[in-house]
Design a protein around this motif. Structure first.
Motif, PDB file in Angstrom:
ATOM      1  N   GLN A  28     -59.286 -12.876  47.975  1.00  0.00           N
ATOM      2  CA  GLN A  28     -60.460 -12.511  47.200  1.00  0.00           C
ATOM      3  C   GLN A  28     -60.624 -11.000  47.116  1.00  0.00           C
ATOM      4  O   GLN A  28     -60.946 -10.447  46.056  1.00  0.00           O
ATOM      5  N   VAL A  29     -60.398 -10.330  48.245  1.00  0.00           N
ATOM      6  CA  VAL A  29     -60.501  -8.873  48.279  1.00  0.00           C
ATOM      7  C   VAL A  29     -59.454  -8.249  47.363  1.00  0.00           C
ATOM      8  O   VAL A  29     -59.737  -7.308  46.612  1.00  0.00           O
ATOM      9  N   GLU A  30     -58.241  -8.776  47.413  1.00  0.00           N
ATOM     10  CA  GLU A  30     -57.163  -8.257  46.574  1.00  0.00           C
ATOM     11  C   GLU A  30     -57.471  -8.467  45.095  1.00  0.00           C
ATOM     12  O   GLU A  30     -57.268  -7.565  44.272  1.00  0.00           O
ATOM     13  N   ASN A  31     -57.976  -9.657  44.752  1.00  0.00           N
ATOM     14  CA  ASN A  31     -58.338  -9.928  43.361  1.00  0.00           C
ATOM     15  C   ASN A  31     -59.455  -9.009  42.891  1.00  0.00           C
ATOM     16  O   ASN A  31     -59.431  -8.507  41.759  1.00  0.00           O
ATOM     17  N   TYR A  32     -60.431  -8.790  43.752  1.00  0.00           N
ATOM     18  CA  TYR A  32     -61.544  -7.912  43.405  1.00  0.00           C
ATOM     19  C   TYR A  32     -61.050  -6.475  43.220  1.00  0.00           C
ATOM     20  O   TYR A  32     -61.437  -5.788  42.263  1.00  0.00           O
ATOM     21  N   LYS A  33     -60.190  -6.036  44.109  1.00  0.00           N
ATOM     22  CA  LYS A  33     -59.637  -4.683  44.011  1.00  0.00           C
ATOM     23  C   LYS A  33     -58.837  -4.520  42.724  1.00  0.00           C
ATOM     24  O   LYS A  33     -58.990  -3.523  42.004  1.00  0.00           O
ATOM     25  N   TYR A  44     -60.465  -2.543  35.437  1.00  0.00           N
ATOM     26  CA  TYR A  44     -61.717  -2.145  34.782  1.00  0.00           C
ATOM     27  C   TYR A  44     -61.780  -0.636  34.598  1.00  0.00           C
ATOM     28  O   TYR A  44     -62.179  -0.143  33.530  1.00  0.00           O
ATOM     29  N   GLU A  45     -61.416   0.115  35.635  1.00  0.00           N
ATOM     30  CA  GLU A  45     -61.424   1.576  35.544  1.00  0.00           C
ATOM     31  C   GLU A  45     -60.480   2.051  34.444  1.00  0.00           C
ATOM     32  O   GLU A  45     -60.792   2.985  33.690  1.00  0.00           O
TER      33      GLU A  45
END
Length: 284
Positions: free
Chosen positions: A92-97, A103-104
């Motif tokens: 989940q953390v990797e997907n969010y990152k 996005y940036e």
């Protein structure tokens, strides 16, 4: 100088840890501790915005430290009382990152490539092609009003001038208002939402069914003041919003569509290029 109070507070908090680190002068002195985690002065950089000084800056630092202590205490107990699926959490953390990175990049692309010029013709075409999109949720009015003392002079003359379209008489009315009125708006051709108008005039005393009485002077006394209100035009709820009222909204909708299209073209181009160069593939 502006950070003086902040650092005075920090040093006050650091006193209790001084003896712990005195034996090692190279070890930074923490300003707070939660179980086995420490907060150091360098962690407080950026907490106080530029221009904030004195007690305000001290309170910001104190609030940040309290928030950090609370979060660390909760994290400590959560880690010891919940069976964490580390693999799922890391995914989940990797997907969010990864999502943040993409996005940036998309925002940088939009900032560089998006055409923000929207012509009047484009705004009209977008508005005209969507007759059911811009529907009023509340009435809108064009109005003039004068707020006077109840014993203001020449009220009959003022009422006559208020309904007049003669330029010279309108000029006379403006001079009268400048001298006697505590508030007024004349020759205003803009549309206004009723919810906004009730903040300046006692519109609640006019029934919505009377909004169609264009050209009538409504005389209302409230708080020992006389309001002379004349409606020049009206549109009721469920009618279509006139373009001038929603021009900014239409422009934003056009820009948002351009943004979505730009990002979609970018994504398609990158994937197509990667396929062409055999940089992505699906194994059988």
């Amino acid at each position: 100088m502006e950070k003086r109070m902040v650092w005075m507070f920090i040093w006050a908090v650091m006193i209790f840890t001084t003896l712990l680190s005195a034996c090692d002068p190279k070890k930074p002195k923490p300003v707070a501790r939660s179980f086995d985690q420490f907060l150091y002065p360098e962690d407080l950089k950026g907490v106080v915005p530029a221009g904030v000084t004195g007690d305000d800056s001290t309170q910001l630092v104190r609030a940040y430290i309290e928030q950090w202590l609370r979060q660390q205490a909760l994290l400590y107990h959560a880690q010891r009382n919940v069976d964490i699926n580390t693999e799922r959490l890391n995914k989940q953390v990797e997907n969010y990152k990864n999502g943040l990175i993409v996005y940036e990049y998309e925002q940088a692309l939009v900032s560089q490539k998006l055409d923000t010029v929207v012509t009047d013709d484009e705004i009209w075409q977008y508005y005209d092609a969507r007759p059911d999109l811009f529907i009023l949720q509340q009435p809108i009015l064009k109005r003039s009003y004068i707020r006077l003392r109840t014993n203001a002079p020449e009220l009959d003359r003022v009422k006559r001038l208020l309904v007049s379209s003669n330029f010279e008489e309108q000029d006379l009315l403006a001079k009268y208002c400048a001298m006697y009125a505590s508030g007024y708006a004349l020759l205003d051709t803009s549309w206004h939402y009723v919810d906004d108008l009730v903040k300046e005039i006692p519109l609640a005393q006019i029934d919505e069914e009377d909004y169609g009485q264009i050209g009538r002077i409504f005389e209302i006394i409230e708080n020992n003041e006389l309001y002379l209100i004349i409606l020049h035009d009206s549109k009721l709820r469920e009618a279509r919003s006139p373009l001038p009222l929603v021009r900014g909204q239409v422009r934003n909708l056009i820009l948002n569509k351009r943004k979505i299209d730009l990002i979609d073209r970018m994504q398609r181009s990158i994937v197509a290029d990667a396929r062409e160069k055999n940089n992505i593939e699906i194994y059988n």
